[in-house]
Design an enzyme around this catalytic site. Structure first.
Site, PDB file in Angstrom:
ATOM      1  N   LYS A 109      99.524   0.788  -1.111  1.00 53.59           N
ATOM      2  CA  LYS A 109      98.200   1.180  -0.604  1.00 53.59           C
ATOM      3  C   LYS A 109      97.169   0.756  -1.627  1.00 53.59           C
ATOM      4  O   LYS A 109      97.467   0.645  -2.820  1.00 53.59           O
ATOM      5  CB  LYS A 109      98.125   2.702  -0.401  1.00 53.59           C
ATOM      6  CG  LYS A 109      97.120   3.107   0.652  1.00 53.59           C
ATOM      7  CD  LYS A 109      97.683   2.900   2.048  1.00 53.59           C
ATOM      8  CE  LYS A 109      96.782   3.387   3.134  1.00 53.59           C
ATOM      9  NZ  LYS A 109      97.480   3.379   4.427  1.00 53.59           N
ATOM     10  N   ASP A 149      92.466   0.212   6.514  1.00 50.16           N
ATOM     11  CA  ASP A 149      92.685   1.659   6.561  1.00 50.16           C
ATOM     12  C   ASP A 149      91.295   2.270   6.738  1.00 50.16           C
ATOM     13  O   ASP A 149      90.344   1.577   7.121  1.00 50.16           O
ATOM     14  CB  ASP A 149      93.393   2.154   5.287  1.00 50.16           C
ATOM     15  CG  ASP A 149      93.836   3.611   5.399  1.00 50.16           C
ATOM     16  OD1 ASP A 149      94.793   3.894   6.149  1.00 50.16           O
ATOM     17  OD2 ASP A 149      93.220   4.494   4.762  1.00 50.16           O
TER      18      ASP A 149
END
Ligand code: NAD
Length: 419
Positions: A109, A149
């Site tokens: 991430k 995201d």
């Protein structure tokens, strides 16, 4: 992630969830110790020229949790609360998610602590390009493949793709997923997470013998995931009684016109001022009496404070980590059926995988093919999780984590320790 650098409420939650799954699986203790921590965590300074001529230095992150199953994969988040602990937790959940649905990817991430709503297009582009340059040596189509995201979208992915390609000297479509179709994106990616979420809700309803045509739903968050989820819920006949974004919510027990909200969102940066329903706060929305509750915004929205007041039958987690550990226990007692985040929102990374495969082969699929393959994978994963949940007499979240963790651990044991 037990060490101080990674500590945050989100990373402690992710590690604790992992420990429970590891114990239940009787996991090899050496493997368990390794999986608690990310492989690599980068903290970056991202100097950006602002429109007024100043240089503002943003803080960026890229955390690569585990790549035993394949290249790291995970989104880039732009939000003021982004920090190392949160990004590390999100990276760990990506590892379990990819493993759970059988993708040849590991978990990662990234993010930048910023408020994208406060930045001009020029500033956003400059920041994105510098962030990409800072992580250039750590990403790559066979190494680590970013995606959108919260706070990022296909435009941001296009800038990441362009920056990486300019450095390489040729177009490298397969460096990111969630790109526009014109530069190698796949049909169906933008809708994939929300669409996949509704596929899992349909399976949950079948299992619980609930008639969806009589159901109501409340959705928190109206971005990529929440807006598509609301549209798909309405398309299968579910009455969407509440919607919200960060500016507040809208409620109508007779159902909101989802199409009108989509039109409004296409023309306005936020839902504030949308002329439908009664106003409702984001916290109250979660406590509405409804059949299906979809948190699709931030993490840690359902806590020990409000979990006891939830009145839904199915909690389908569009957001990552929306439910705290304490809340999970309360929800279990209330017999709310949980479709956990690693399963419910896996549609995004599944179609990201399809995009990567298409880019590598330079051979593109129809949207029907994409959607059918997405549904097949998610339906299979849902029933695998349900099977473990019933066999082991554990909740759906623990069952999903057990499946995800176990595949990674088995792969680690096969590959052995290089030292
Ligand atoms: P997005 O930026 O497109 O939308 C976020 C939405 O949440 C916006 O409507 C925003 O106004 C709203 N929001 C922000 N703060 C809020 C608050 N305090 N209360 C209520 N609403 C608030 O983001 P997204 O891509 O839709 O991601 C939403 C969640 O889904 C995140 O947790 C993300 O990690 C998760 N997720 C996204 C994907 C994807 O493909 N985009 C895939 C898997 C999981």
């Amino acid at each position: 992630m037990a060490t101080i650098e990674w500590r945050s409420p989100a990373s402690e939650m992710a590690v604790k969830q992992f420990e429970v799954a590891a114990e239940k699986l009787n996991l090899d203790s050496n493997v368990a110790a390794r999986l608690k921590r990310p492989d690599r965590a980068l903290i970056l300074s991202v100097p950006t020229r602002m429109d007024d001529g100043r240089v503002h230095v943003f803080t960026g992150y890229r955390v690569q949790h585990n790549d035993v199953l394949g290249p790291f994969k995970g989104g880039i988040r732009y939000h003021p609360d982004v920090n190392l602990g949160e990004v590390s937790a999100l990276a760990m959940w990506m590892t379990w998610k990819c493993s759970l649905v059988g993708l040849p990817f590991g978990g990662a991430k990234g993010g930048v602590a910023c408020d994208p709503m406060e930045l001009s297009r020029n500033e956003l582009q400059g920041m994105t390009r510098r962030y990409t340059a800072e992580i250039f040596n750590f990403i790559g189509p066979e190494v680590d493949v970013p995606a959108p995201d919260m706070g990022t979208n296909e435009q941001v992915m296009a800038w990441v793709m362009d920056t990486y390609s300019q450095h390489k000297g040729y177009a490298v479509a397969e460096i990111v997923t969630g790109k526009p179709v014109e530069i190698g994106g796949t049909l169906g990616r933008r809708e994939a997470t929300g669409r996949g979420l509704v596929y899992t809700i349909i399976e949950a309803a079948k299992h619980l013998k609930i008639d969806l045509a009589r159901c109501t739903a409340a959705v928190q968050g109206f971005g990529n995931v929440g807006s598509v989820a609301a549209k798909q819920l309405a398309s299968v006949g579910i009455k969407v009684i509440a919607l919200s974004d960060r500016t507040g919510g809208f409620y109508d027990p007779n159902g909101l016109p989802v199409e009108c909200f989509l039109e409004y969102a296409a023309k306005n940066p936020e839902l504030r001022g949308c002329p439908y329903g009664e106003p409702i706060g984001n916290a109250d929305l979660l406590e509405l009496k409804c059949d299906i509750l979809v948190p699709a915004a931030l993490g840690m929205q359902i806590t020990k404070e409000n979990a006891g007041r939830l009145k839904c039958r199915i909690l389908a987690e569009g957001a990552n980590g929306p439910t705290t550990l304490e809340a999970d226990e309360i929800i279990k007692e209330k017999e709310i059926f949980v479709v956990p985040d690693v399963l419910a929102n896996a549609g995004g990374v599944i179609v990201s995988y399809f995009e990567w495969v298409q880019d590598l082969q330079n051979f593109f699929w129809t949207e029907d093919e994409v959607n059918k393959k997405l549904r097949d994978i998610l339906t299979k994963a849902f029933h695998e999780v349900l099977g473990v949940s019933q066999r082991e007499k554990v909740g759906m979240r623990l069952a999903a984590l057990m499946l995800g963790v176990n595949r990674v651990a088995r792969a680690m044991l096969w590959r052995g320790l290089y030292a």
